[in-house]
Write a protein that holds these residues in place. Structure first.
Motif, PDB file in Angstrom:
ATOM      1  N   SER A 180     -17.393  64.740  90.216  1.00 21.00           N
ATOM      2  CA  SER A 180     -18.340  65.802  89.989  1.00 21.00           C
ATOM      3  C   SER A 180     -19.198  66.306  91.097  1.00 21.00           C
ATOM      4  N   MET A 181     -19.344  65.374  92.166  1.00 19.16           N
ATOM      5  CA  MET A 181     -20.075  65.811  93.254  1.00 19.16           C
ATOM      6  C   MET A 181     -19.269  66.906  94.212  1.00 19.16           C
ATOM      7  N   HIS A 210      -6.758  63.434  82.646  1.00 22.35           N
ATOM      8  CA  HIS A 210      -7.843  62.923  81.801  1.00 22.35           C
ATOM      9  C   HIS A 210      -9.211  63.815  81.712  1.00 22.35           C
ATOM     10  N   TYR A 211      -9.294  64.575  82.790  1.00 16.89           N
ATOM     11  CA  TYR A 211     -10.456  65.318  83.224  1.00 16.89           C
ATOM     12  C   TYR A 211     -10.195  66.663  82.055  1.00 16.89           C
ATOM     13  N   PHE A 212      -9.280  67.095  81.899  1.00 17.20           N
ATOM     14  CA  PHE A 212      -8.890  68.347  81.345  1.00 17.20           C
ATOM     15  C   PHE A 212      -8.835  68.257  79.764  1.00 17.20           C
ATOM     16  N   THR A 213      -9.875  67.916  79.004  1.00 19.14           N
ATOM     17  CA  THR A 213     -10.156  67.896  77.737  1.00 19.14           C
ATOM     18  C   THR A 213     -10.670  69.094  77.184  1.00 19.14           C
ATOM     19  N   SER A 217     -12.276  75.881  71.393  1.00 21.15           N
ATOM     20  CA  SER A 217     -11.030  76.368  72.066  1.00 21.15           C
ATOM     21  C   SER A 217     -11.004  76.632  73.697  1.00 21.15           C
ATOM     22  N   SER A 218     -11.772  75.835  74.216  1.00 15.16           N
ATOM     23  CA  SER A 218     -12.071  75.862  75.646  1.00 15.16           C
ATOM     24  C   SER A 218     -11.883  74.766  76.498  1.00 15.16           C
ATOM     25  N   CYS A 219     -11.722  74.647  77.824  1.00 16.08           N
ATOM     26  CA  CYS A 219     -11.628  73.396  78.312  1.00 16.08           C
ATOM     27  C   CYS A 219     -12.762  73.449  79.606  1.00 16.08           C
ATOM     28  N   PRO A 220     -13.960  72.854  79.318  1.00 21.55           N
ATOM     29  CA  PRO A 220     -15.079  73.491  80.418  1.00 21.55           C
ATOM     30  C   PRO A 220     -14.813  72.646  81.473  1.00 21.55           C
ATOM     31  N   TYR A 221     -13.928  71.529  81.768  1.00 25.32           N
ATOM     32  CA  TYR A 221     -13.760  70.918  83.077  1.00 25.32           C
ATOM     33  C   TYR A 221     -12.496  71.915  83.772  1.00 25.32           C
ATOM     34  N   GLY A 222     -11.768  72.325  83.087  1.00 26.34           N
ATOM     35  CA  GLY A 222     -10.789  73.319  83.784  1.00 26.34           C
ATOM     36  C   GLY A 222     -11.451  74.622  84.327  1.00 26.34           C
ATOM     37  N   VAL A 263      -1.935  75.039  85.478  1.00 26.52           N
ATOM     38  CA  VAL A 263      -2.579  76.522  84.971  1.00 26.52           C
ATOM     39  C   VAL A 263      -4.052  76.657  85.523  1.00 26.52           C
ATOM     40  N   TYR A 264      -4.921  75.685  85.562  1.00 25.10           N
ATOM     41  CA  TYR A 264      -6.354  75.822  86.173  1.00 25.10           C
ATOM     42  C   TYR A 264      -6.409  76.256  87.555  1.00 25.10           C
TER      43      TYR A 264
END
Length: 299
Positions: A180-181, A210-213, A217-222, A263-264
Motif C-alpha cells: 500500500s505504501m 490475492h489483492y485483485f478482489t 462490478s469493479s476491482c478497486p485494487y486493480g 490485464v491491469y
C-alpha cells in the motif's frame, strides 16, 4: 595493528584496500566474501580514521552500491553489518574536509549538519523496517519514510531499499502494508531509479493474485495498481521508455501470471501512452508485444 600500519605505510594501505575491494566484488556471488569484507571495514572504522586508500574508496560509487547490496540482503546478519558500516562511514565523513559526488551518494561538509540529520533519519527508519520489522512502528513512521523520497540529499534508491526489505518481511501484514505504501509515494518516477528492483521486487509484490478482489462490478485494487503503473511511466520522463520495457518484459517472462494481474498491468501501460507519450514505443517494445501474442496463441 593493520589500521595503524595502513595510516603510516601507503603501499600496505593500497594492498589492504585493493584486497578488500576484490572481496566485495566477489561477494556479489559469494556471500561469505562480502561478509568478511564488511566485518573488516567495520573493525577498521571502529579503531581508526579512514586511511588514504579508504578515503579514495569512499569517493567511488561502488562503495555505496556495495553497502546498498548489503542493506537489501535477504539475510539479517548482512543487513546489520551493512547498517553498522553505513553509520560509521557517515560518522567518519563528518570529520573529513572532503566533498564528493557519486551516482547514489553525495557529501558536502559545508552542509554537514543537514547531511548528518537525513542519514540519522534514514538509518533509524531502516532499523524499524528491515531489522525490528513491527507493523505498528512502520505505520507510525509512514510519513517519515515517504518524506525520504522528497529529500534532495538522499538518492531515491536508498528509500527504495526500505520498501524492498519491507516487502521481504516474514509477516504477511507487513508485506501487505508495504504494498500500500508503494502507491503513496507522490513522485512515482523514483521507481525507475532502480529498474532491477522494480522488476524483481516491486512488480511481483504488487501483482500477487490475492489483492485483485472484485467488489460489485469493479476491482478497486486493480484500478489503483494500473494508475500506479501509468504514473511511473508518465512521470519518469527520460526513463519512461525503460519503465515500459520493464513492464512488458515482466509480462513476457511470466506467462502464467494471474489473468487480472496481466490485464491491469497492460491497462496501466496503455493508459500511459495516450497523447504525446505514444512516441515512447520503440521497435524493442513491439518485439515484446509480438512475443505476448505468441504466448497467447500457444495456449
Amino acid at each position: 595493528h593493520i589500521a595503524r600500519r595502513a595510516l603510516k605505510d601507503s603501499h600496505f594501505d593500497q594492498v589492504v584496500w585493493t584486497l578488500i575491494k576484490q572481496y566485495v566484488d566477489d561477494g556479489m556471488n559469494r556471500d561469505w566474501k562480502l561478509r568478511s569484507a564488511l566485518i573488516f571495514t567495520l573493525r577498521f572504522l571502529l579503531v581508526s580514521e579512514p586511511s588514504s586508500q579508504l578515503v579514495t574508496l569512499l569517493k567511488t560509487g561502488e562503495y555505496w552500491q556495495n553497502l546498498q547490496f548489503a542493506l537489501s540482503h535477504k539475510v539479517q546478519e548482512y543487513r546489520k553489518l551493512g547498517i553498522c558500516v553505513l553509520r560509521l562511514t557517515i560518522e567518519k565523513l563528518a570529520s573529513l574536509p572532503i566533498s564528493f559526488e557519486t551516482d547514489i551518494f553525495t557529501w558536502d561538509p559545508a552542509h554537514k549538519d543537514e547531511y548528518l540529520k537525513i542519514w540519522d533519519n534514514f538509518t533509524t527508519l531502516y532499523e524499524i523496517v528491515a531489522l525490528e520489522t513491527a507493523l505498528n512502528q512502520i505505520q507510525a513512521a509512514t510519513s517519515q519514510i515517504l518524506n525520504l523520497f522528497a529529500n534532495h540529499i538522499l538518492h531515491p534508491t536508498w528509500g527504495l531499499i526500505l520498501l524492498s526489505t519491507g516487502l521481504k518481511a516474514t509477516m504477511d501484514s507487513v508485506r501487505k502494508y508495504m504494498v500500500s505504501m508503494l502507491f503513496m509515494i507522490d513522485d512515482k518516477s523514483v521507481f525507475t531509479s532502480n529498474v532491477k528492483a522494480l522488476k524483481k521486487t516491486f512488480l511481483p509484490a504488487a501483482l500477487e493474485a490475492h489483492y485483485f478482489t472484485v467488489k460489485g462490478s469493479s476491482c478497486p485494487y486493480g484500478e489503483r495498481f494500473s494508475n500506479w503503473i501509468t504514473s511511473i511511466i508518465s512521470q519518469s520522463k527520460e526513463n519512461a521508455s525503460v519503465a515500459i520495457s520493464v513492464s512488458l518484459e515482466y509480462l513476457v517472462e511470466q506467462p502464467t501470471l494471474f489473468d487480472p494481474s496481466r490485464v491491469y498491468l497492460t491497462f496501466g501501460i496503455i493508459n500511459s501512452l495516450k497523447g504525446k507519450n505514444s512516441r515512447l514505443i520503440s521497435p524493442y517494445h513491439l518485439e515484446l508485444i509480438k512475443k505476448l501474442f505468441e504466448v497467447e496463441s500457444e495456449e
